[in-house]
Design a protein around this motif. Structure first.
Motif, PDB file in Angstrom:
ATOM      1  N   ASP A  92       0.826  -1.201   0.000  1.00 47.78           N
ATOM      2  CA  ASP A  92       0.000   0.000   0.000  1.00 47.78           C
ATOM      3  C   ASP A  92       0.860   1.251   0.000  1.00 47.78           C
ATOM      4  OD1 ASP A  92      -2.339  -1.452  -0.064  1.00 47.78           O
ATOM      5  OD2 ASP A  92      -2.726  -1.265   2.092  1.00 47.78           O
ATOM      6  N   LEU A  93       1.947   1.241   0.750  1.00 47.45           N
ATOM      7  CA  LEU A  93       2.839   2.402   0.792  1.00 47.45           C
ATOM      8  C   LEU A  93       3.473   2.643  -0.575  1.00 47.45           C
ATOM      9  CD1 LEU A  93       4.285   4.662   2.295  1.00 47.45           C
ATOM     10  CD2 LEU A  93       6.010   2.987   2.973  1.00 47.45           C
ATOM     11  N   ILE A  94       3.971   1.602  -1.203  1.00 45.32           N
ATOM     12  CA  ILE A  94       4.609   1.756  -2.518  1.00 45.32           C
ATOM     13  C   ILE A  94       3.611   2.284  -3.535  1.00 45.32           C
ATOM     14  CG2 ILE A  94       5.583   0.459  -4.465  1.00 45.32           C
ATOM     15  CD1 ILE A  94       7.071  -1.226  -2.315  1.00 45.32           C
ATOM     16  N   ARG A  95       2.404   1.743  -3.532  1.00 45.90           N
ATOM     17  CA  ARG A  95       1.376   2.210  -4.478  1.00 45.90           C
ATOM     18  C   ARG A  95       1.034   3.681  -4.229  1.00 45.90           C
ATOM     19  NH1 ARG A  95      -2.037  -3.226  -3.847  1.00 45.90           N
ATOM     20  NH2 ARG A  95      -1.068  -4.377  -5.543  1.00 45.90           N
ATOM     21  N   ALA A  96       0.862   4.029  -2.993  1.00 43.68           N
ATOM     22  CA  ALA A  96       0.506   5.415  -2.666  1.00 43.68           C
ATOM     23  C   ALA A  96       1.633   6.378  -3.020  1.00 43.68           C
ATOM     24  CB  ALA A  96       0.153   5.528  -1.188  1.00 43.68           C
ATOM     25  N   LEU A  97       2.875   5.995  -2.739  1.00 44.72           N
ATOM     26  CA  LEU A  97       4.002   6.866  -3.080  1.00 44.72           C
ATOM     27  C   LEU A  97       4.116   7.040  -4.587  1.00 44.72           C
ATOM     28  CD1 LEU A  97       6.705   5.758  -0.495  1.00 44.72           C
ATOM     29  CD2 LEU A  97       5.189   7.745  -0.416  1.00 44.72           C
ATOM     30  N   VAL A 100       1.658   9.662  -5.494  1.00 44.69           N
ATOM     31  CA  VAL A 100       2.159  10.979  -5.089  1.00 44.69           C
ATOM     32  C   VAL A 100       3.235  11.460  -6.058  1.00 44.69           C
ATOM     33  CG1 VAL A 100       3.485  12.207  -3.321  1.00 44.69           C
ATOM     34  CG2 VAL A 100       1.569  10.731  -2.650  1.00 44.69           C
ATOM     35  N   LEU A 101       4.183  10.600  -6.398  1.00 48.74           N
ATOM     36  CA  LEU A 101       5.284  11.004  -7.273  1.00 48.74           C
ATOM     37  C   LEU A 101       4.846  11.240  -8.711  1.00 48.74           C
ATOM     38  CD1 LEU A 101       8.103   8.740  -5.827  1.00 48.74           C
ATOM     39  CD2 LEU A 101       7.919  11.234  -5.652  1.00 48.74           C
ATOM     40  N   ASP A 102       3.756  10.588  -9.129  1.00 48.66           N
ATOM     41  CA  ASP A 102       3.233  10.773 -10.494  1.00 48.66           C
ATOM     42  C   ASP A 102       2.139  11.835 -10.545  1.00 48.66           C
ATOM     43  OD1 ASP A 102       4.898   8.834 -11.460  1.00 48.66           O
ATOM     44  OD2 ASP A 102       3.368   7.260 -11.518  1.00 48.66           O
ATOM     45  N   ASP A 103       1.950  12.606  -9.463  1.00 43.30           N
ATOM     46  CA  ASP A 103       0.890  13.621  -9.395  1.00 43.30           C
ATOM     47  C   ASP A 103      -0.485  13.033  -9.683  1.00 43.30           C
ATOM     48  OD1 ASP A 103       2.149  15.887  -8.509  1.00 43.30           O
ATOM     49  OD2 ASP A 103       2.616  16.626 -10.512  1.00 43.30           O
ATOM     50  N   GLY A 104      -0.692  11.782  -9.262  1.00 47.79           N
ATOM     51  CA  GLY A 104      -1.995  11.153  -9.420  1.00 47.79           C
ATOM     52  C   GLY A 104      -2.242  10.515 -10.767  1.00 47.79           C
ATOM     53  N   ALA A 105      -1.273  10.533 -11.677  1.00 48.94           N
ATOM     54  CA  ALA A 105      -1.475   9.982 -13.024  1.00 48.94           C
ATOM     55  C   ALA A 105      -1.862   8.505 -12.994  1.00 48.94           C
ATOM     56  CB  ALA A 105      -0.211  10.174 -13.866  1.00 48.94           C
ATOM     57  N   ALA A 106      -1.352   7.744 -12.033  1.00 49.18           N
ATOM     58  CA  ALA A 106      -1.670   6.315 -11.960  1.00 49.18           C
ATOM     59  C   ALA A 106      -3.162   6.079 -11.742  1.00 49.18           C
ATOM     60  CB  ALA A 106      -0.865   5.655 -10.843  1.00 49.18           C
ATOM     61  N   LEU A 107      -3.831   7.025 -11.096  1.00 50.05           N
ATOM     62  CA  LEU A 107      -5.259   6.854 -10.820  1.00 50.05           C
ATOM     63  C   LEU A 107      -6.107   6.991 -12.076  1.00 50.05           C
ATOM     64  CD1 LEU A 107      -5.556   8.808  -7.469  1.00 50.05           C
ATOM     65  CD2 LEU A 107      -5.390   6.343  -7.801  1.00 50.05           C
ATOM     66  N   ALA A 108      -5.574   7.596 -13.135  1.00 49.05           N
ATOM     67  CA  ALA A 108      -6.321   7.776 -14.370  1.00 49.05           C
ATOM     68  C   ALA A 108      -6.345   6.511 -15.216  1.00 49.05           C
ATOM     69  CB  ALA A 108      -5.729   8.929 -15.179  1.00 49.05           C
ATOM     70  N   ALA A 109      -5.452   5.562 -14.939  1.00 50.53           N
ATOM     71  CA  ALA A 109      -5.406   4.311 -15.696  1.00 50.53           C
ATOM     72  C   ALA A 109      -6.639   3.468 -15.371  1.00 50.53           C
ATOM     73  CB  ALA A 109      -4.127   3.542 -15.354  1.00 50.53           C
ATOM     74  N   PRO A 110      -7.124   2.670 -16.344  1.00 52.20           N
ATOM     75  CA  PRO A 110      -8.289   1.837 -16.069  1.00 52.20           C
ATOM     76  C   PRO A 110      -8.065   0.888 -14.896  1.00 52.20           C
ATOM     77  CG  PRO A 110      -7.711   1.775 -18.398  1.00 52.20           C
ATOM     78  CD  PRO A 110      -6.652   2.566 -17.700  1.00 52.20           C
ATOM     79  N   ASP A 111      -6.869   0.347 -14.764  1.00 50.37           N
ATOM     80  CA  ASP A 111      -6.523  -0.534 -13.636  1.00 50.37           C
ATOM     81  C   ASP A 111      -5.152  -0.115 -13.147  1.00 50.37           C
ATOM     82  OD1 ASP A 111      -6.224  -2.504 -11.754  1.00 50.37           O
ATOM     83  OD2 ASP A 111      -5.946  -4.129 -13.194  1.00 50.37           O
ATOM     84  N   PRO A 112      -5.087   0.875 -12.246  1.00 46.62           N
ATOM     85  CA  PRO A 112      -3.791   1.430 -11.853  1.00 46.62           C
ATOM     86  C   PRO A 112      -2.812   0.407 -11.290  1.00 46.62           C
ATOM     87  CG  PRO A 112      -5.599   2.529 -10.673  1.00 46.62           C
ATOM     88  CD  PRO A 112      -6.186   1.495 -11.542  1.00 46.62           C
ATOM     89  N   TRP A 113      -3.337  -0.664 -10.700  1.00 46.53           N
ATOM     90  CA  TRP A 113      -2.439  -1.680 -10.137  1.00 46.53           C
ATOM     91  C   TRP A 113      -2.865  -3.028 -10.589  1.00 46.53           C
ATOM     92  CZ3 TRP A 113      -4.467   2.206  -6.926  1.00 46.53           C
ATOM     93  CH2 TRP A 113      -3.588   3.247  -6.729  1.00 46.53           C
TER      94      TRP A 113
END
Length: 113
Positions: A92-97, A100-113
């Motif tokens: 969870d920490l790695i995903r959240a960091l 944060v480092l991508d300015d939230g860009a990972a959340l825009a992906a259909p399946d961020p993880w």
């Protein structure tokens, strides 16, 4: 503990400082602070970092086992990019960091993880 695939791809470099931040050339990509620090607290250090032009753009993350209602709003007003009550899992920490480092860009992906 076995490293996750995310952790192997990301390869974070971790540096731990003493009681005062220092910039040696390039500022840090990210600072993870605890609420309880010797001689000060994480909120006060966060305010000082945000007020210092050398560190003002650096994302701050608060991780603490000392939590109070309203903490997330308090730390957001100071300028923290994320707030984690401990304990937190390494994944969870790695995903959240990463978010944060991508300015939230990972959340825009259909399946961020």
């Amino acid at each position: 503990m076995k490293p996750t695939a995310q952790g192997r791809r990301w390869r974070p470099r971790i540096r731990q400082l003493g009681s005062a931040p220092r910039a040696e050339g390039k500022p840090f990509d990210l600072a993870i602070l605890d609420r309880v620090l010797p001689g000060t607290d994480g909120a006060e250090l966060g305010r000082a970092l945000k007020a210092d032009p050398r560190f003002s753009a650096m994302p701050l993350v608060m991780m603490t086992s000392v939590t109070h209602q309203g903490d997330a709003n308090l730390f957001a007003r100071i300028g923290f990019a994320a707030y984690f009550p401990k304990p937190v899992t390494p994944d969870d920490l790695i995903r959240a960091l990463q978010v944060v480092l991508d300015d939230g860009a990972a959340l825009a992906a259909p399946d961020p993880w």
